[in-house]
Write a protein that holds these residues in place. Structure first.
Motif, PDB file in Angstrom:
ATOM      1  N   MET A   1       0.827  -1.209   0.000  1.00  0.00           N
ATOM      2  CA  MET A   1       0.000   0.000   0.000  1.00  0.00           C
ATOM      3  C   MET A   1       0.866   1.266   0.000  1.00  0.00           C
ATOM      4  SD  MET A   1      -3.043   1.230  -0.087  1.00  0.00           S
ATOM      5  CE  MET A   1      -4.104  -0.146   0.371  1.00  0.00           C
ATOM      6  N   LEU A   2       1.911   1.282   0.831  1.00  0.00           N
ATOM      7  CA  LEU A   2       2.779   2.452   0.894  1.00  0.00           C
ATOM      8  C   LEU A   2       3.464   2.695  -0.446  1.00  0.00           C
ATOM      9  CD1 LEU A   2       4.073   4.727   2.495  1.00  0.00           C
ATOM     10  CD2 LEU A   2       5.794   3.102   3.315  1.00  0.00           C
ATOM     11  N   TYR A   3       3.807   1.614  -1.160  1.00  0.00           N
ATOM     12  CA  TYR A   3       4.455   1.743  -2.474  1.00  0.00           C
ATOM     13  C   TYR A   3       3.587   2.589  -3.401  1.00  0.00           C
ATOM     14  CZ  TYR A   3       6.463   0.388  -6.990  1.00  0.00           C
ATOM     15  OH  TYR A   3       7.029   0.401  -8.243  1.00  0.00           O
ATOM     16  N   TRP A   4       2.306   2.253  -3.477  1.00  0.00           N
ATOM     17  CA  TRP A   4       1.410   2.958  -4.393  1.00  0.00           C
ATOM     18  C   TRP A   4       1.117   4.370  -3.893  1.00  0.00           C
ATOM     19  CZ3 TRP A   4       1.757   0.587  -8.642  1.00  0.00           C
ATOM     20  CH2 TRP A   4       1.876  -0.804  -8.676  1.00  0.00           C
ATOM     21  N   PHE A   5       1.108   4.555  -2.577  1.00  0.00           N
ATOM     22  CA  PHE A   5       0.924   5.902  -2.033  1.00  0.00           C
ATOM     23  C   PHE A   5       2.081   6.802  -2.448  1.00  0.00           C
ATOM     24  CE2 PHE A   5       1.896   8.948   1.386  1.00  0.00           C
ATOM     25  CZ  PHE A   5       0.736   9.720   1.344  1.00  0.00           C
ATOM     26  N   LEU A   6       3.316   6.291  -2.315  1.00  0.00           N
ATOM     27  CA  LEU A   6       4.488   7.072  -2.714  1.00  0.00           C
ATOM     28  C   LEU A   6       4.498   7.313  -4.224  1.00  0.00           C
ATOM     29  CD1 LEU A   6       7.286   5.393  -0.549  1.00  0.00           C
ATOM     30  CD2 LEU A   6       6.350   7.689  -0.253  1.00  0.00           C
ATOM     31  N   LYS A   7       4.119   6.298  -4.971  1.00  0.00           N
ATOM     32  CA  LYS A   7       4.213   6.390  -6.427  1.00  0.00           C
ATOM     33  C   LYS A   7       3.159   7.319  -7.033  1.00  0.00           C
ATOM     34  CE  LYS A   7       4.647   3.541 -10.582  1.00  0.00           C
ATOM     35  NZ  LYS A   7       4.885   2.170 -11.087  1.00  0.00           N
ATOM     36  N   TRP A   8       1.921   7.252  -6.543  1.00  0.00           N
ATOM     37  CA  TRP A   8       0.835   7.981  -7.186  1.00  0.00           C
ATOM     38  C   TRP A   8       0.404   9.240  -6.439  1.00  0.00           C
ATOM     39  CZ3 TRP A   8       0.724   6.582 -11.872  1.00  0.00           C
ATOM     40  CH2 TRP A   8       0.899   5.249 -12.243  1.00  0.00           C
ATOM     41  N   ILE A   9       0.795   9.398  -5.167  1.00  0.00           N
ATOM     42  CA  ILE A   9       0.308  10.538  -4.388  1.00  0.00           C
ATOM     43  C   ILE A   9       1.434  11.384  -3.806  1.00  0.00           C
ATOM     44  CG2 ILE A   9      -1.071  11.234  -2.383  1.00  0.00           C
ATOM     45  CD1 ILE A   9      -2.762   8.733  -2.779  1.00  0.00           C
ATOM     46  N   ALA A  10       2.348  10.760  -3.057  1.00  0.00           N
ATOM     47  CA  ALA A  10       3.335  11.534  -2.299  1.00  0.00           C
ATOM     48  C   ALA A  10       4.566  11.935  -3.102  1.00  0.00           C
ATOM     49  CB  ALA A  10       3.759  10.745  -1.052  1.00  0.00           C
ATOM     50  N   LEU A  11       5.234  10.970  -3.720  1.00  0.00           N
ATOM     51  CA  LEU A  11       6.520  11.225  -4.369  1.00  0.00           C
ATOM     52  C   LEU A  11       6.440  11.268  -5.892  1.00  0.00           C
ATOM     53  CD1 LEU A  11       9.568  11.626  -3.964  1.00  0.00           C
ATOM     54  CD2 LEU A  11       9.808   9.131  -3.943  1.00  0.00           C
ATOM     55  N   GLY A  12       5.754  10.308  -6.479  1.00  0.00           N
ATOM     56  CA  GLY A  12       5.686  10.202  -7.931  1.00  0.00           C
ATOM     57  C   GLY A  12       5.203  11.452  -8.639  1.00  0.00           C
ATOM     58  N   PRO A  13       4.078  12.048  -8.217  1.00  0.00           N
ATOM     59  CA  PRO A  13       3.589  13.245  -8.902  1.00  0.00           C
ATOM     60  C   PRO A  13       4.592  14.399  -8.888  1.00  0.00           C
ATOM     61  CG  PRO A  13       1.859  12.301  -7.550  1.00  0.00           C
ATOM     62  CD  PRO A  13       3.126  11.561  -7.210  1.00  0.00           C
ATOM     63  N   VAL A  14       5.344  14.526  -7.782  1.00  0.00           N
ATOM     64  CA  VAL A  14       6.346  15.595  -7.692  1.00  0.00           C
ATOM     65  C   VAL A  14       7.459  15.360  -8.706  1.00  0.00           C
ATOM     66  CG1 VAL A  14       8.058  16.702  -6.206  1.00  0.00           C
ATOM     67  CG2 VAL A  14       5.850  16.005  -5.258  1.00  0.00           C
ATOM     68  N   LEU A  15       7.945  14.115  -8.778  1.00  0.00           N
ATOM     69  CA  LEU A  15       9.012  13.791  -9.734  1.00  0.00           C
ATOM     70  C   LEU A  15       8.537  13.989 -11.173  1.00  0.00           C
ATOM     71  CD1 LEU A  15      10.518  10.560  -8.090  1.00  0.00           C
ATOM     72  CD2 LEU A  15      11.467  12.868  -8.075  1.00  0.00           C
ATOM     73  N   ARG A  16       7.299  13.604 -11.450  1.00  0.00           N
ATOM     74  CA  ARG A  16       6.761  13.779 -12.800  1.00  0.00           C
ATOM     75  C   ARG A  16       6.619  15.240 -13.157  1.00  0.00           C
ATOM     76  NH1 ARG A  16       3.404   9.555 -10.931  1.00  0.00           N
ATOM     77  NH2 ARG A  16       3.764   7.562 -11.977  1.00  0.00           N
ATOM     78  N   LEU A  17       6.149  16.035 -12.204  1.00  0.00           N
ATOM     79  CA  LEU A  17       5.930  17.458 -12.458  1.00  0.00           C
ATOM     80  C   LEU A  17       7.240  18.203 -12.654  1.00  0.00           C
ATOM     81  CD1 LEU A  17       3.975  19.883 -12.558  1.00  0.00           C
ATOM     82  CD2 LEU A  17       4.230  20.083 -10.078  1.00  0.00           C
ATOM     83  N   VAL A  18       8.230  17.901 -11.803  1.00  0.00           N
ATOM     84  CA  VAL A  18       9.499  18.634 -11.845  1.00  0.00           C
ATOM     85  C   VAL A  18      10.391  18.174 -12.994  1.00  0.00           C
ATOM     86  CG1 VAL A  18      11.630  19.134 -10.595  1.00  0.00           C
ATOM     87  CG2 VAL A  18       9.438  19.112  -9.372  1.00  0.00           C
ATOM     88  N   PHE A  19      10.513  16.852 -13.170  1.00  0.00           N
ATOM     89  CA  PHE A  19      11.502  16.334 -14.135  1.00  0.00           C
ATOM     90  C   PHE A  19      10.896  15.846 -15.445  1.00  0.00           C
ATOM     91  CE2 PHE A  19      13.514  15.818  -9.944  1.00  0.00           C
ATOM     92  CZ  PHE A  19      14.696  16.512 -10.174  1.00  0.00           C
ATOM     93  N   ARG A  20       9.605  15.582 -15.474  1.00  0.00           N
ATOM     94  CA  ARG A  20       8.900  15.135 -16.688  1.00  0.00           C
ATOM     95  C   ARG A  20       9.660  14.030 -17.431  1.00  0.00           C
ATOM     96  NH1 ARG A  20       8.523  18.812 -20.542  1.00  0.00           N
ATOM     97  NH2 ARG A  20      10.215  20.103 -19.772  1.00  0.00           N
ATOM     98  N   PRO A  21       9.929  12.908 -16.782  1.00  0.00           N
ATOM     99  CA  PRO A  21      10.683  11.831 -17.433  1.00  0.00           C
ATOM    100  C   PRO A  21       9.959  11.276 -18.662  1.00  0.00           C
ATOM    101  CG  PRO A  21       9.622  11.046 -15.434  1.00  0.00           C
ATOM    102  CD  PRO A  21       9.471  12.530 -15.435  1.00  0.00           C
ATOM    103  N   LYS A  22      10.735  10.923 -19.654  1.00  0.00           N
ATOM    104  CA  LYS A  22      10.196  10.333 -20.876  1.00  0.00           C
ATOM    105  C   LYS A  22      10.487   8.838 -20.887  1.00  0.00           C
ATOM    106  CE  LYS A  22      12.562  13.096 -23.543  1.00  0.00           C
ATOM    107  NZ  LYS A  22      13.126  13.724 -24.768  1.00  0.00           N
ATOM    108  N   ALA A  23       9.582   8.047 -21.439  1.00  0.00           N
ATOM    109  CA  ALA A  23       9.756   6.596 -21.488  1.00  0.00           C
ATOM    110  C   ALA A  23       9.457   6.076 -22.888  1.00  0.00           C
ATOM    111  CB  ALA A  23       8.850   5.917 -20.467  1.00  0.00           C
ATOM    112  N   PHE A  24      10.261   5.124 -23.319  1.00  0.00           N
ATOM    113  CA  PHE A  24      10.088   4.490 -24.615  1.00  0.00           C
ATOM    114  C   PHE A  24      10.123   2.968 -24.434  1.00  0.00           C
ATOM    115  CE2 PHE A  24      12.196   8.563 -25.219  1.00  0.00           C
ATOM    116  CZ  PHE A  24      11.438   9.170 -26.206  1.00  0.00           C
TER     117      PHE A  24
END
Length: 250
Positions: A1-24
Motif C-alpha cells: 500500500m505504501l508503495y502505491w501511495f508514494l508512487k501515485w500521491i506523495a513522491l511520484g507526482p512531484v518527480l513527474r511534475l518537476v523532471f517530466r521523465p520520458k519513457a520508450f
C-alpha cells in the motif's frame, strides 16, 4: 500500500511534475507475470525514475542495513525503502550474492517484476561496465524473460558524491524481452552464463548509448583511484623539486 501511495500521491507526482521523465518501449514490459528488468546504473535515482514509468510495481534488493537500523530514523528508513519497492537481501545463505539471488527468485516466483543492475554498482564515469553473471543465472533458474533497460540523465539529476545536481529530463528506454530458454538446464555452465550476460549488456549499451568497457565497475574504480594517488604523489615530487636550492636562489 505504501508503495502505491508514494508512487501515485506523495513522491511520484512531484518527480513527474518537476523532471517530466520520458519513457520508450514500455509496451515491452508484460502487463502481468514475472520479468527481470536489467538496467544500467548511473545514479541512486535510477530506482526512482525507472519504476515511475510503469504501472506495475518493480522490486529491487537492498542492503539489509537499510531495514535493521535502530531508533526513529531506522524506522522511517525501513518504511521508506520498503515502500519504495526495495526488499532486504536474504542473508541466510553463505554470502550477499547468494542472498540477493534467493530474494530475487522469491519475487519472481510471486509473478512480480524484479529490477537488477548487472554492473553491481554505479558507474563512476558514465561508462557501461562488464555485467556480473548473476542476472544470467537468475534468468535460467526462473525462466523469466529479461528486459534490457536504460536510464539516461539521472547522473545529472543526482550525481554521485553530490547532494544536488542539475535539472534535466531523464529518459527511460525498455528493449524487447530476451528469451534464454534455449539454455535451460545450463545455469552451472560459466561460459553460457558469461555469453548470456554479455548479450544483455550489449542490449543495454545499445539502448543507453554509453561507451562499453569490458571491465568490472568495481575494478575500474580501484584503478582510477590508484591513478589519482600516483598523479598526486608525482605532483608532490614535482613541487618539492621546484622548491629546491636553485629555485630558492632565483
Amino acid at each position: 500500500m505504501l508503495y502505491w501511495f508514494l508512487k501515485w500521491i506523495a513522491l511520484g507526482p512531484v518527480l513527474r511534475l518537476v523532471f517530466r521523465p520520458k519513457a520508450f518501449g514500455v509496451g515491452h514490459v508484460p502487463e502481468e507475470g514475472p520479468a527481470i528488468l536489467a538496467s544500467n546504473h548511473l545514479s541512486y535515482a535510477d530506482w526512482l525514475f525507472m519504476p515511475l514509468t510503469l504501472n506495475r510495481r518493480v522490486t529491487f534488493v537492498a542492503k539489509a542495513e537499510y531495514f535493521t537500523s535502530p531508533g526513529i530514523k531506522g524506522w522511517f528508513q525501513k518504511k521508506f525503502f520498503s515502500g519504495a519497492g526495495q526488499v532486504p537481501i536474504d542473508r541466510s545463505g553463505a554470502n550477499a550474492a547468494e542472498g540477493a539471488m534467493k530474494s530475487a527468485m522469491k519475487i519472481l516466483a510471486e509473478g512480480d517484476l524484479f529490477g537488477i543492475y548487472p554492473e553491481g554498482t554505479r558507474s563512476h564515469d558514465g561508462k557501461l561496465y562488464r555485467g556480473k553473471t548473476g542476472v544470467a543465472r537468475l534468468a535460467l533458474e526462473t525462466g523469466a524473460p529479461v528486459i534490457p533497460c536504460a536510464v539516461v540523465g539521472t547522473d545529472v539529476v543526482a550525481p554521485a558524491g553530490k547532494v544536488y545536481g542539475s535539472w534535466t529530463r531523464p529518459v527511460v528506454r525498455f528493449g524487447k524481452p530476451l528469451d534464454f530458454s534455449r539454455y535451460a538446464g545450463m545455469e552451472n555452465d560459466r561460459y553460457i552464463l558469461r555469453s548470456i550476460t554479455d548479450e544483455i549488456m550489449y542490449e543495454i549499451m545499445r539502448l543507453s548509448g554509453q561507451e562499453y568497457v569490458d571491465l568490472y565497475a568495481s575494478k575500474a574504480k580501484e584503478l582510477d583511484k590508484e591513478k589519482a594517488r600516483k598523479a598526486a604523489a608525482e605532483q608532490v615530487e614535482r613541487d618539492k623539486a621546484g622548491s629546491g636550492p636553485e629555485q630558492k636562489a632565483s
